[in-house]
Design an enzyme around this catalytic site. Structure first.
Site, PDB file in Angstrom:
ATOM      1  CB  CYS A 109      13.258  32.417  -2.283  1.00 53.29           C
ATOM      2  SG  CYS A 109      12.940  30.903  -3.191  1.00 53.29           S
ATOM      3  N   GLY A 156      15.053  30.083   3.235  1.00 57.45           N
ATOM      4  CA  GLY A 156      15.531  29.088   2.277  1.00 57.45           C
ATOM      5  C   GLY A 156      16.869  28.530   2.679  1.00 57.45           C
ATOM      6  CG  ASN A 186      10.001  35.400  -1.971  1.00 59.34           C
ATOM      7  OD1 ASN A 186       9.607  36.133  -1.094  1.00 59.34           O
ATOM      8  ND2 ASN A 186       9.612  34.144  -2.047  1.00 59.34           N
ATOM      9  N   GLY A 187       8.752  34.053  -5.004  1.00 54.01           N
ATOM     10  CA  GLY A 187       7.338  34.016  -5.377  1.00 54.01           C
ATOM     11  C   GLY A 187       7.045  32.882  -6.316  1.00 54.01           C
ATOM     12  CE1 TYR A 236       7.242  26.811   9.753  1.00 54.50           C
ATOM     13  CE2 TYR A 236       7.547  27.729   7.564  1.00 54.50           C
ATOM     14  CZ  TYR A 236       7.929  26.851   8.549  1.00 54.50           C
ATOM     15  OH  TYR A 236       8.996  26.023   8.350  1.00 54.50           O
TER      16      TYR A 236
HETATM   17  P1  AMP Z   1       2.368  18.699   9.151  1.00 53.26           P
HETATM   18  O1  AMP Z   1       3.353  18.013  10.035  1.00 53.26           O
HETATM   19  O2  AMP Z   1       2.363  18.161   7.746  1.00 53.26           O
HETATM   20  O3  AMP Z   1       0.990  18.812   9.725  1.00 53.26           O
HETATM   21  O4  AMP Z   1       2.888  20.197   8.958  1.00 53.26           O
HETATM   22  C1  AMP Z   1       2.783  21.133   9.987  1.00 53.26           C
HETATM   23  C2  AMP Z   1       4.123  21.498  10.534  1.00 53.26           C
HETATM   24  O5  AMP Z   1       5.018  21.858   9.484  1.00 53.26           O
HETATM   25  C3  AMP Z   1       4.021  22.689  11.456  1.00 53.26           C
HETATM   26  O6  AMP Z   1       4.761  22.406  12.611  1.00 53.26           O
HETATM   27  C4  AMP Z   1       4.630  23.852  10.693  1.00 53.26           C
HETATM   28  O7  AMP Z   1       5.503  24.629  11.511  1.00 53.26           O
HETATM   29  C5  AMP Z   1       5.392  23.229   9.537  1.00 53.26           C
HETATM   30  N1  AMP Z   1       5.004  23.837   8.257  1.00 53.26           N
HETATM   31  C6  AMP Z   1       3.788  24.171   7.821  1.00 53.26           C
HETATM   32  N2  AMP Z   1       3.823  24.651   6.579  1.00 53.26           N
HETATM   33  C7  AMP Z   1       5.107  24.637   6.192  1.00 53.26           C
HETATM   34  C8  AMP Z   1       5.788  25.018   4.989  1.00 53.26           C
HETATM   35  N3  AMP Z   1       5.148  25.520   3.946  1.00 53.26           N
HETATM   36  N4  AMP Z   1       7.118  24.827   4.955  1.00 53.26           N
HETATM   37  C9  AMP Z   1       7.758  24.302   6.010  1.00 53.26           C
HETATM   38  N5  AMP Z   1       7.185  23.947   7.172  1.00 53.26           N
HETATM   39  C10 AMP Z   1       5.868  24.101   7.260  1.00 53.26           C
END
Ligand code: AMP
Length: 472
Positions: free
Chosen positions: A11, A39, A114-115, A257
Site C-alpha cells: 500500500c 494501490g 503499509n506492510g 517492480y
Molecule cells: P505472471 O504473469 O503471473 O508471471 O506475473 C508476472 C507479471 O506480473 C510481471 O509482468 C509483473 O510486472 C507483474 N507482477 C509481478 N508481481 C506482481 C505483484 N506482486 N503485483 C502485481 N503485479 C505483479
C-alpha cells in the site's frame, strides 16, 4: 483467519502536520495520487476538524474517492493521514479501506499501514481472551486497539504507541494522526520504505519520495528501521527507537517492480537500480539481437540499461492500454490471460522479422510472459530472448508483497530451461541474486521470495495461515 482476510498488502501511506491551518487534506490527496501505483483498490484520508476526527474512504482511485466539494469542505486543517490500498483477490471491500479510525475518551486516532503483520493472529487471540470486542478481521484494527489499551494504562500517547509497536512483528510502515500529533513508524527490519519531507510550515511522511516531489516538498531523510518519529503542532520533532533491533531487510521487490522509478529509497534511486539490473542482465549472458524491448511499464528501465550496456538499440515492442486494470490479481487463469491480451498489443513494425530481447521484471505464474511471447511470434518476431530483472520467485512473501503461495510459482515447478520451454522463448535468463544485491552492496535487502531465507522469523502458524483460503 484466511490469508485473504489478513493485511497482506503493498500500500501507500502519507501523513502531514502543519503549524498553521492549511491545505493538508488537498495536499494529502495530491500525495496519494503520486502513490497511486502502490494501490488502486481503495483510498482514504483522515483529518481533525475542530478536534473531531473526520475520515473519508471509498473504493476506487484517488480521483474517484475525493471530490472537489470534499476537498473544499476540509480546505484548512493542521493534520491529515492518507492511504491507498492494493488488494489481493477476495479482500476487496470497504471494511479493509484505510485509514482505520478509533474514537475513544482517552485518544482519537487514525492510522494508515503499509506492510504485513506476522503475529496478528496471536495478538487477536489474546485481545479476544482479555474481553475485547473486535469489529473487523483487519490487522490494522489490532494496532489501534493496542494503542488505546496502552493509553488507558499509561495516559501517555508516545509511550502507548511505542508500546504497541514493540508488540507487533513483521513489516509495517505506519503513520498515525491524533488531534495534536503526527507519528511515523518503520518496522525493525525496514521492509517497507518511509521518508520524511518538509514544505513551508508542514512536515510530512510518505511511502516514497515521488509523493514529496509531487507537492514540491523538500526531502529531509528516510525514517530509519525501528524508528518512531513524532511531530507536534509546534513543529517539534522527536525520535525514539523500538526495542529489539533486527537485521535490516529492505524489500528488494520495491526496486524490481513496486516503487516508482523517480523515487529514491534509503538513498538508492529506483531508476538507477533498474538500469543497473538491465546492464547486469546483458553482462550475465551477452546475446545478439536487433532490438531490446521492455514490457511496459516496469521492464522499461531495465531494457534501457540492457540497451546501453549492449549497444543494441531500444525499440517499443508493445503498446500498453492505459485503461485496463491489473491483470495480476484476477481470480482465474482464463481471465488473467484475456486481460494480458487486452492490455498489451505488439507493434508489428518493430517486431516483424526481428530478433528481440524482451525484458520484464518478473515471472510469477508465467501468464504474462507466455502470452506476450505468443503475441510477438504472431506478429512475426524471428527470435524472442526473454530476460527477467529479478531472480526466480520460489517462495512466499510474508512481509507485504502479493506473491502466490509457493506451489503456484512456476519457478518452483520447473528449472530455467523448463520455464523457457513453457513460455516459448528462444532463451531465458534471470538476474542473479548477486547482481540483484549489487544494486547497493552496502544495503541488506530482504530476498526471501527468491531464497526462502527471511530477515525476520516465519513461524509454522504464519506459514499455515498463508496456506489457508487462497483463491488467486
Ligand atoms: P505472471 O504473469 O503471473 O508471471 O506475473 C508476472 C507479471 O506480473 C510481471 O509482468 C509483473 O510486472 C507483474 N507482477 C509481478 N508481481 C506482481 C505483484 N506482486 N503485483 C502485481 N503485479 C505483479
Amino acid at each position: 483467519m484466511t490469508r485473504n482476510e489478513k493485511l497482506h498488502e503493498e500500500c501507500g501511506v502519507f501523513g502531514i502536520i502543519s503549524t498553521k491551518p492549511t491545505a493538508v487534506v488537498p495536499l494529502t490527496a495530491s500525495a496519494l495520487l503520486a502513490l497511486q501505483h502502490r494501490g488502486q483498490e481503495s483510498a482514504g484520508i483522515a483529518t481533525f476538524v475542530d478536534g473531531t476526527l473526520k475520515t473519508k474512504k471509498g473504493m476506487g482511485l484517488v480521483t474517484d474517492v475525493f471530490s472537489s466539494d470534499y476537498l473544499e469542505f476540509v480546505a484548512n486543517a493542521k493534520i491529515a493521514v492518507g492511504h491507498v490500498r492494493y488488494s489481493t483477490t477476495g479482500s476487496c471491500n470497504l471494511e479493509n479501506a484505510q485509514p482505520i479510525e478509533t474514537v475513544h475518551s482517552k485518544v482519537s486516532l487514525a492510522l494508515a499501514h503499509n506492510g504485513n503483520l506476522t503475529n496478528s493472529a496471536q495478538i487477536r487471540r489474546e485481545l479476544i481472551q482479555s474481553g475485547m470486542v473486535l469489529h473487523t478481521t483487519n490487522d490494522t484494527e489490532i494496532v489501534n486497539i493496542l494503542i488505546v489499551k496502552n493509553m488507558i494504562e499509561t495516559g501517555d500517547l508516545e509511550s502507548a504507541i511505542v508500546g504497541a509497536m514493540n508488540f507487533i512483528e513483521g513489516a509495517f510502515s505506519i503513520v498515525i494522526a491524533t488531534k495534536d500529533k503526527l507519528i511515523a513508524v518503520r518496522d525493525r527490519n525496514g521492509f517497507r520504505p518511509l521518508c520524511m519531507g518538509r514544505l513551508g510550515d508542514s512536515i510530512m511522511f510518505a511511502s516514497e519520495t515521488c509523493a514529496l516531489d509531487a507537492l514540491g516538498a523538500e526531502f529531509v531523510r528516510d525514517v530509519a528501521p525501528g524508528e518512531v518519529v513524532s511531530v507536534d503542532l509546534k513543529g517539534n520533532v522527536s525520535s525514539r527507537m523500538l526495542e529489539r533491533a533486527s537485521k535490516s531487510g529492505l524489500c528488494s521487490f520495491e526496486f524490481i517492480y513496486f516503487a516508482r522509478p523517480d523515487s529514491v529509497i534509503d538513498g538508492i534511486s529506483v531508476y538507477e537500480a533498474r538500469v543497473n539490473m538491465g546492464r547486469a542482465l546483458y553482462r550475465q549472458r551477452p546475446t545478439e539481437a536487433d532490438y531490446v524491448c521492455g514490457v511496459p511499464d516496469s521492464g522499461m528501465q531495465a531494457a534501457y540499461g540492457y540497451s546501453m550496456e549492449s549497444g543494441i538499440p531500444m525499440a517499443p515492442a508493445f503498446v500498453k492500454n492505459k485503461y485496463v486494470g491489473r491483470s495480476f490479481i484476477l481470480p482465474d487463469q482464463v481471465k488473467r490471460e484475456n486481460a494480458v491480451d487486452v492490455k498489451l498489443n505488439p507493434i508489428k513494425a518493430t517486431v516483424e522479422g526481428k530478433r528481440l530481447i524482451i525484458i520484464d521484471d518478473s515471472i510469477v505464474r508465467a501468464t504474462t510472459s507466455t502470452r506476450t511471447i505468443k503475441m510477438l511470434r504472431r506478429a512475426g518476431a524471428k527470435e524472442v530472448h526473454m530476460r527477467i530483472s529479478a531472480p526466480p520467485f520460489r517462495y512466499e512473501c510474508f512481509f507485504g508483497v502479493d506473491i502466490d503461495r509457493r506451489d503456484k510459482l512456476v519457478a518452483n515447478k520447473y528449472d530455467v530451461d523448463g520455464i523457457c520451454k513453457l513460455i516459448g522463448a528462444d532463451s531465458l535468463e534471470y538476474l542473479s541474486l548477486d547482481n540483484l544485491k549489487a544494486i547497493s552492496p552496502s544495503t541488506s535487502f530482504c530476498t526471501g521470495c527468491f531464497t526462502g531465507d527471511y530477515p525476520a522469523p516465519v513461524t509454522p502458524t504464519l506459514k499455515n495461515s498463508f496456506d489457508d483460503g487462497i483463491s488467486n
